[in-house]
Design an enzyme around this catalytic site. Structure first.
Site, PDB file in Angstrom:
ATOM      1  N   LYS A 107       0.824  -1.225   0.000  1.00 38.55           N
ATOM      2  CA  LYS A 107       0.000   0.000   0.000  1.00 38.55           C
ATOM      3  C   LYS A 107       0.848   1.260   0.000  1.00 38.55           C
ATOM      4  O   LYS A 107       0.468   2.283  -0.570  1.00 38.55           O
ATOM      5  CB  LYS A 107      -0.963   0.020   1.186  1.00 38.55           C
ATOM      6  CG  LYS A 107      -0.303  -0.131   2.557  1.00 38.55           C
ATOM      7  CD  LYS A 107      -0.372  -1.540   3.055  1.00 38.55           C
ATOM      8  CE  LYS A 107       0.378  -1.744   4.336  1.00 38.55           C
ATOM      9  NZ  LYS A 107       0.256  -3.086   4.880  1.00 38.55           N
ATOM     10  N   LYS A 207      -4.104   3.150   2.845  1.00 39.89           N
ATOM     11  CA  LYS A 207      -5.202   2.282   2.394  1.00 39.89           C
ATOM     12  C   LYS A 207      -6.421   3.120   2.004  1.00 39.89           C
ATOM     13  O   LYS A 207      -7.069   2.871   0.982  1.00 39.89           O
ATOM     14  CB  LYS A 207      -5.561   1.288   3.503  1.00 39.89           C
ATOM     15  CG  LYS A 207      -4.419   0.313   3.809  1.00 39.89           C
ATOM     16  CD  LYS A 207      -4.657  -0.432   5.116  1.00 39.89           C
ATOM     17  CE  LYS A 207      -3.508  -1.367   5.454  1.00 39.89           C
ATOM     18  NZ  LYS A 207      -3.569  -1.917   6.813  1.00 39.89           N
TER      19      LYS A 207
END
Ligand code: NAP
Ligand code: HSE
Length: 428
Positions: A107, A207
């Site tokens: 991420k 995220k």
């Protein structure tokens, strides 16, 4: 006969080993679901001789992940090393340039370089898939990209860092202070190598920025996620919140407003009996709202070998089946640049502060709130000790800008000891 799908896996840590196990142990199931054999051709990690608890025989070894990414005998480069830059980014770029599809759990890399990597992949006719990068085993990337593709997404919200949720729930359950539970989490191996990524909200912010890009068709914009970690949350805050029927969660919210895209990751009070309030330990939950579907919630393990490898495998199978979904669900060159917006949606706030215990102190705080246009809903003064009066105030709905004005006003009163704590109360 259909050709096997050949994988090159860079990174044999928690996630990489989980992927090797699934490919080794479930060959028949994977072949049936993919329509072709899924085969690991080559792997890379730092220490060749390390015992990883899984046989690596039959796989070629590369010391250099870039060399792995460029091998002519792989179709998919599986990046499971981590790190926003360095070998992960170099090898991903090399893989795309060499004509490979990419699956990654990274991420940090995508939150910072997702736009350029997506553009490069699409220009080369390749795909980058990243289901494991957001909320571990929860298939939220596919839910947004595919399942909700027919919706205008109105809100993305969730608890996306298991470590923070573990710390906050453990503080409440055991009545322990933050520092003690942080040390426990470190001893259990829950924290990232740089713990600020977890407790500073950065990992969860990465995220959220990825989900927002898919949800709103915008270029991923981690730089404008309003970030606040859990480091300042005290056991007093957790107890007081519980007394009032709330739990404190590190909550992410992304919402497109008339002023632009609001993205924030910060501790919030949520009703204790709500699904988010009930979330225990390292579990993650993502709530998605769409104009047609209404609200859906996805809940499950946000990290760990099995859940994360499960998500990586879903991307590998998707590619093996011939699906060519673009990184953020639409062509990268068409993604809009976001106009970032500071959170302006009004909400009630929880304020905790210690006041000098002398006549008129509380009146000055009430006046500072009044001058900022903020009305008090509830207030209590818990106990007195050594000239200090701990006060908790719950406001009626107000904007963050007005609250900041009031907090500045508090400083000018000269009656507040230390820094006041301000936590948003979120309607979930
Ligand atoms: P990890 O256990 O630390 O493993 C990292 C692996 O990368 C190790 O095998 C390491 O080699 C290898 N590596 C590091 N630098 C390298 C280099 N220069 N060349 C070759 N190999 C190199 O990490 P992880 O927990 O599996 O996480 C991997 C990725 O998944 C990260 O992006 C992470 O954010 C993401 N992710 C992890 C989880 C989770 O639950 N762990 C959940 C979601 C997403 P050695 O083993 O030889 O040191
Ligand atoms: N540090 C992360 C967490 C790992 O605690 O959720 C999964 O991304």
């Amino acid at each position: 006969m259909t050709q096997p799908l050949r994988l090159g896996i860079a990174g044999l840590g928690t996630v990489g080993v989980g992927v090797v196990k699934i490919v080794r142990q479930k060959a028949g199931l994977l072949a049936a679901r993919t329509g072709r054999e899924v085969r690991i051709t080559a792997v890379s990690a730092r220490a060749r001789d390390k015992d990883r608890g899984v046989p690596l025989d039959g796989f070629a070894w590369e010391d250099d992940p870039v060399a792995l990414a460029q091998r002519p005998d792989i179709d998919v480069f599986v990046e499971l090393m981590g790190g926003a830059d360095g070998p992960a980014r170099d090898a991903t770029e090399a893989a795309i340039a060499a004509g490979k599809d990419v699956v990654t759990a990274n991420k940090a890399m995508l939150a910072l370089h997702g736009q350029s990597l997506a553009e490069a992949a699409e220009a080369a006719g390749r795909v980058i898939r990243f289901e494991a990068a957001v909320a571990g085993g929860i298939p939220v990337v596919k839910a947004l990209t595919e399942g909700l593709a027919g919706n205008e997404v109105t809100r993305v919200m969730g608890v996306m860092n298991g470590t923070c949720n573990y710390i906050l729930t453990r503080m409440e359950d055991a009545g322990l202070p933050y520092e003690e539970v942080f040390a426990e989490a470190a001893a259990l191996g829950y924290l990232e190598a740089d713990p600020t990524l977890d407790v500073g909200g950065i990992d969860a912010g990465h995220k959220l920025a990825l989900l927002a890009a898919i949800a709103y068709g915008t270029q991923v914009d981690f730089g404008h996620v309003e970030l606040e970690g859990i480091q300042k949350i005290s056991i007093e805050d957790i107890r007081t919140a519980a007394d009032m029927g709330y739990r404190i969660k590190l909550l992410g919210v992304a919402q497109m407003t008339g002023r632009g895209l609001e993205q924030r990751m910060s501790p919030c009070l949520v009703p204790a009996d709500s699904p988010l309030g009930q979330l225990q330990g390292g579990t993650n939950m993502v709530v998605l709202e769409g104009d047609a579907v209404g609200q859906i919630s996805l809940r499950g393990a946000g990290a760990g070998e099995g859940p994360t490898a499960s998500a990586v495998m879903s991307d590998i199978i998707e590619i093996g089946r011939g699906s060519r979904i673009t990184t953020f669900g639409q062509p990268a060159t068409g993604l809009k640049r976001t106009q970032p917006a500071r959170s302006a949606n009004p909400a009630p706030y929880y304020l905790r502060m210690a006041l000098v215990d002398k006549p008129g102190a509380l009146a000055r705080i009430a006046a500072a709130l009044g001058e900022a246009g903020i009305s008090i809903d509830r207030m209590r003064q818990t106990r007195h000790d050594s000239g200090s009066a701990p006060v908790v105030i719950v406001t009626h709905k107000t904007s963050r800008a007005a609250l900041d004005l009031a907090l500045e006003g508090f400083t000018d009163t000269g009656v507040v000891q230390g820094e006041p704590v301000a936590i948003r109360i979120e309607a979930v």
